[in-house]
Each structure stands twice: as C-alpha cells, then as structure tokens.
Design a protein around this motif. Sequence first.
Motif, PDB file in Angstrom:
ATOM      1  N   THR A   1      -7.358   1.062  -8.442  1.00  9.15           N
ATOM      2  CA  THR A   1      -7.676   2.016  -7.337  1.00  9.15           C
ATOM      3  C   THR A   1      -8.667   2.623  -7.272  1.00  9.15           C
ATOM      4  OG1 THR A   1      -6.076   4.264  -8.391  1.00  9.15           O
ATOM      5  CG2 THR A   1      -5.485   2.333  -7.168  1.00  9.15           C
TER       6      THR A   1
ATOM      7  N   THR B   1       5.176   1.502  -5.327  1.00  4.26           N
ATOM      8  CA  THR B   1       4.584   1.000  -4.660  1.00  4.26           C
ATOM      9  C   THR B   1       3.037   2.205  -4.331  1.00  4.26           C
ATOM     10  OG1 THR B   1       5.697  -0.750  -3.766  1.00  4.26           O
ATOM     11  CG2 THR B   1       3.432  -0.481  -2.414  1.00  4.26           C
TER      12      THR B   1
ATOM     13  N   VAL C   1       0.354   3.689  -1.640  1.00  2.00           N
ATOM     14  CA  VAL C   1      -0.549   3.118  -0.218  1.00  2.00           C
ATOM     15  C   VAL C   1      -1.439   3.922  -0.682  1.00  2.00           C
ATOM     16  CG1 VAL C   1      -0.774   2.322   2.748  1.00  2.00           C
ATOM     17  CG2 VAL C   1       2.100   2.438   0.489  1.00  2.00           C
ATOM     18  N   ASP C   2      -2.642   2.986  -0.135  1.00  2.00           N
ATOM     19  CA  ASP C   2      -4.690   4.167   0.225  1.00  2.00           C
ATOM     20  C   ASP C   2      -3.946   4.134   1.096  1.00  2.00           C
ATOM     21  OD1 ASP C   2      -7.795   3.629  -0.752  1.00  2.00           O
ATOM     22  OD2 ASP C   2      -6.562   4.843   0.702  1.00  2.00           O
ATOM     23  N   GLY C   3      -3.951   6.278   2.221  1.00  2.00           N
ATOM     24  CA  GLY C   3      -3.991   5.987   3.137  1.00  2.00           C
ATOM     25  C   GLY C   3      -5.707   6.139   3.577  1.00  2.00           C
TER      26      GLY C   3
ATOM     27  N   MET D   1       4.207   7.303  -1.679  1.00  2.00           N
ATOM     28  CA  MET D   1       4.644   6.205  -2.480  1.00  2.00           C
ATOM     29  C   MET D   1       6.081   5.940  -2.631  1.00  2.00           C
ATOM     30  SD  MET D   1       4.604   6.378  -7.261  1.00  2.00           S
ATOM     31  CE  MET D   1       2.570   6.960  -7.186  1.00  2.00           C
ATOM     32  N   THR D   2       6.260   4.846  -2.420  1.00  2.00           N
ATOM     33  CA  THR D   2       7.613   4.416  -2.637  1.00  2.00           C
ATOM     34  C   THR D   2       8.104   3.885  -3.582  1.00  2.00           C
ATOM     35  OG1 THR D   2       7.455   2.345  -1.963  1.00  2.00           O
ATOM     36  CG2 THR D   2       7.605   3.659   0.169  1.00  2.00           C
TER      37      THR D   2
ATOM     38  N   GLU E   1       0.923  -1.645  -6.569  1.00  2.08           N
ATOM     39  CA  GLU E   1       2.467  -1.339  -7.475  1.00  2.08           C
ATOM     40  C   GLU E   1       2.223  -1.051  -8.558  1.00  2.08           C
ATOM     41  OE1 GLU E   1       5.544  -4.626  -4.674  1.00  2.08           O
ATOM     42  OE2 GLU E   1       4.691  -5.468  -6.823  1.00  2.08           O
TER      43      GLU E   1
ATOM     44  N   SER F   1      -7.378   2.912   3.014  1.00  5.10           N
ATOM     45  CA  SER F   1      -7.633   1.164   2.936  1.00  5.10           C
ATOM     46  C   SER F   1      -6.826   1.367   3.711  1.00  5.10           C
ATOM     47  CB  SER F   1      -8.467   0.888   1.701  1.00  5.10           C
ATOM     48  OG  SER F   1      -7.139   1.058   1.289  1.00  5.10           O
ATOM     49  N   GLY F   2      -5.222   1.911   3.574  1.00  3.88           N
ATOM     50  CA  GLY F   2      -4.316   1.069   3.667  1.00  3.88           C
ATOM     51  C   GLY F   2      -3.983  -0.096   2.763  1.00  3.88           C
ATOM     52  N   GLN F   3      -4.092  -0.672   1.591  1.00  2.00           N
ATOM     53  CA  GLN F   3      -4.142  -0.661   0.645  1.00  2.00           C
ATOM     54  C   GLN F   3      -2.759  -0.193   0.217  1.00  2.00           C
ATOM     55  OE1 GLN F   3      -8.050  -1.553  -2.159  1.00  2.00           O
ATOM     56  NE2 GLN F   3      -7.424  -2.945  -2.430  1.00  2.00           N
ATOM     57  N   ARG F   4      -2.366  -1.633  -0.457  1.00  2.00           N
ATOM     58  CA  ARG F   4      -0.814  -1.203  -1.651  1.00  2.00           C
ATOM     59  C   ARG F   4      -1.099  -1.727  -2.980  1.00  2.00           C
ATOM     60  NH1 ARG F   4       3.515  -0.890   2.350  1.00  2.00           N
ATOM     61  NH2 ARG F   4       5.443  -1.293   0.687  1.00  2.00           N
TER      62      ARG F   4
END
Length: 436
Positions: free
Chosen positions: A44, A11, A13-15, A1-2, A22, A17-20
């Motif tokens: 999510t 943000t 990030v789903d490891g 999470m950034t 916010e 699926s790579g989906q982000r």
Amino acid sequence: MTQDENKDLVTLVDGASGQRFELPLIPGTVGPKVIDIRSLYGLTGYFTYDPGYTSTGSCESKITYIDGDNGILLHRGYPIDQLAEHSDYLEVCYLLLRGELPDAKQKAKFEGDIRNHTMVHEQINSFYRGFRRDAHPMAVMCGVVGALSAFYHDSLDIADPHQRMVASHRMIAKMPTIAAWAYKYSRGEPFIYPRNSLSFAENFLHMMFATPCEEYKVNPVLARAMERILILHADHEQNASTSTVRMAGSSGANPFACIAAGIASLWGPAHGGANEAVLQMLTQIGSKERIPEFIARAKDKNDPFRLMGFGHRVYKNYDPRAKVMQRTCHEVLDELGVRDEPLLELAMELERIALEDPYFVDKKLYPNVDFYSGIIFKAMGIPVSMFTVLFAVARTVGWVAQWNEMIGDPHQKIGRPRQLYTGAAHRDFVPLHARG
Ligand code: SDX
C-alpha cells in the motif's frame, strides 16, 4: 476493512484509489486473531500508526496469555491463582523457561543449577562502593547488572543455546544476591552471602535481614508469602520492560545488557515503580477523610495525579494477581500482628470508594498487581526504595524466558519501528550571517 471468515483474511480498501488489499488473519490458541501487516507497506505504501502499541502485536509467544476483559492470566496455560497457591518460584521459573512443569528429578536438577549460580564474582563486591550510600537501589541494580557482562564472558554468545541457558540461570540466581547487597550497602551493613541450604525466597530474606553477629531464622510464613509474590510478578506478556528486553536483544546485545535495559524500563512509576508510588500516595493521603480529595484529583484532567496501583493497559477487569496479593497482605499482617495497619485500612477504603465511583467503573480502572504489594513489603520491613527492586528480582525469569523465545524465533528481526513524520519538509541550510 472487511473480514472474510471463509478465507481468514481482511480486505483493506484505499478510499482514495479504490484499490483493495487482502491481508491474512492469523489465529492464536486463544485470544484475538492478528492481521498480518508485514506486507502492508510493500502493498500500500502506508505505515500503521499505534503509539504505545495499544492494538499491535510485536511478536508471537507461547509463554503468557492475558485476557484483560475477564481478568485471566495464564503461564504456559496454567492459571496464575493455581500457580500462586500450589507452586513455588523456581518451579514457575522452570515452567516459563521450558514450557512444562518439571517432574521431581527435573525440579531437583533445576534447583541445583540455580543454587550453583547464586554467588557473584567477588570483584563485583567492590562495584557497590562506587555508589553513594543513599543511591536509589534501582540505580545500583541498573549499574551492577549491566556490569555482569564484564565478568561472565563464557555466557555471552547468544547463538549458543548452552551459553544462553547458563546466562539465564545466572541472571535468575544472582538477582536476589545483587538486590539484597544493594539494600545492605544502603544501610552500611556487611553483605550476607547466599546459603545453599535455603530455598529461593528464604535465601533472599536471609541475605536481606541476617547479620554476621547471630543466627537469623527466616519466618516460614513470610518466606511462603515472598514465594507467592515472586510468582505473581514473574512474567506478564509484552509489558514495557519485557518489550524493552526483546528490543535490546533483537540487535544481538548480550543477555546481561538486555536485562539491565529491562530494569531501567521497569523503574518508571507507570510500570514497576508503581508499587513504590502506591506507598507514597497512601502516605500522602494520610487519612480516610482525605480520600475524596485525591479521588477528585485523579479524575481531574488538569491534574497529573493518578491513583497509583489502579488501571492497566490490558486488564479492564480486576487484575487476578491483585486478588491473590490482597489475600497475602492479610496473611502477612496477621502473622506479624499488624492487622490494624493503617495503610491497609486506607488502601481498602480507597479501593472500595474508587470501585463505586462512575469514573473508575466507566474507564474499567481496577487495582493492579502494585496496589497491595507495597503494604506487604513495608510490613516485612522492606524499605519503599526496595519495592521495585523486588519486582525486578521476580520479573527476571520473565525477561530471560521472553528473550530466549525471541532469539529462538526463526521470524525474529531487529526491532525497527517506522513513524508518522510531521516535522519540516526539505529546506536548504541558512548561513549564520543570513539568519534573522
Ligand atoms: C504494571 O503492562 C503490564 O503488564 C504492566 C504490569 C506487569 O506486570 O508488567 O502489569 C505491571 O506496570 C502495572 C501498572 C502499574 N502502574 C500504575 O499503577 C500507575 C497508575 N496507572 C496508570 O498510569 C495507567 O493506568 C497505566 C499506565 C497502568 C495504563 O495506562 P494506559 O493503558 O495508557 O491507559 P490510559 O493512560 O490511556 O488511561 C485510560 C484512561 C485515561 O483517561 P482518558 O484520557 O481516557 O479520559 O483512564 C485514565 C486515563 O487518564 N486512567 C487513570 C488511571 N489510569 C488510567 N485515571 C486515574 N488514575 C489512574 N490510575
């Protein structure tokens, strides 16, 4: 999470699926920002998992702020040590309920409002007779307070701000009477009725210790100490019992039932029951020579024993209330001429040793509000079984203030947490004759 400082969001990030995703960051007046996860499941398909809510904010509140790392406690912005030193309990009640310190006229009116509700319906008197004389007074408090909704039908409509205010005043005013009567009942002594000429703390001590046989003069030093102790216990953010009151209230339950739920939660030894447990622990330790034995037990993962009155979910520094409580302890014992109370000496030696021990230092375990309160209560002649009852009397204003804030919150919804399910997956019923 950034975290993106510019847009006040994080943000995720789903490891897999790579989906982000916010998620908004919401800043408070002071203290940590919160990640608004209300949309998380919809975005999510995931829940969060946080047993005991160690990192989860259950609500927005303006009442109390705790900075656990720095040992700071503010009620509507005012530091607890200043309130304990300069205010009185009903003034702090007004502050917690209405958000500002009262002026002289407002204070006099509020004191009159509370004073007019200190008696209970005379039929409640007979409720006590259903209990055994040796019933724990917290059991009596749960029963009698829960029964109040059977009497005060004109203050049950939570949608009516006036009825909420009357119910709040009734709870604050009647708790000392109900508590003192639980004590009198346990001793087989007649109930003493509240007196309008006395202050909140004086009234409580008078109802606890007076008898019909002679005039009872309340010791002003003890009354002042009791006012300070009530202030120290008045509110404490979203602790277990306050969260219980909020959860009960979120379904629309009446205020008296919600406060009874809070009393039940406070009773636990990990929470408000700790003051009673501290006295039992000190009595069990018995002498300074045995302190190392109990410190070792507290550190032993295989031993359920914990140092009661030590540690806190939020404070990772000295509980600011414990400092005021320790000072009050010395004042009361000096006034009563029991300065050499062995339990106080034992408690101070236990505190000294624990605060030098790496286990307690590393885990940031400090004395909390419950560590000294029991020694003061014992010196005042209050039995151990009544210690948590006093905590409940004091905390009632916090419970009703937080309950009112929740009812008035436009974002308020019924509390309904989700879960991580790890039980059996779907399976069909097996008739009895087919079971192994
Ligand atoms: C109150 O929430 C509030 O605001 C409460 C309150 C309020 O005003 O409403 O402040 C009032 O309830 C004060 C707390 C009174 N309770 C006690 O004094 C009981 C003893 N304290 C502990 O039970 C404990 O410290 C709690 C319950 C207060 C806090 O527990 P947490 O936050 O769940 O912390 P934890 O149990 O995860 O402890 C962290 C570590 C653990 O070791 P590890 O698993 O990390 O190795 O510290 C240890 C614990 O074993 N630990 C203790 C200890 N308290 C914590 N070890 C020995 N003695 C202790 N007292």
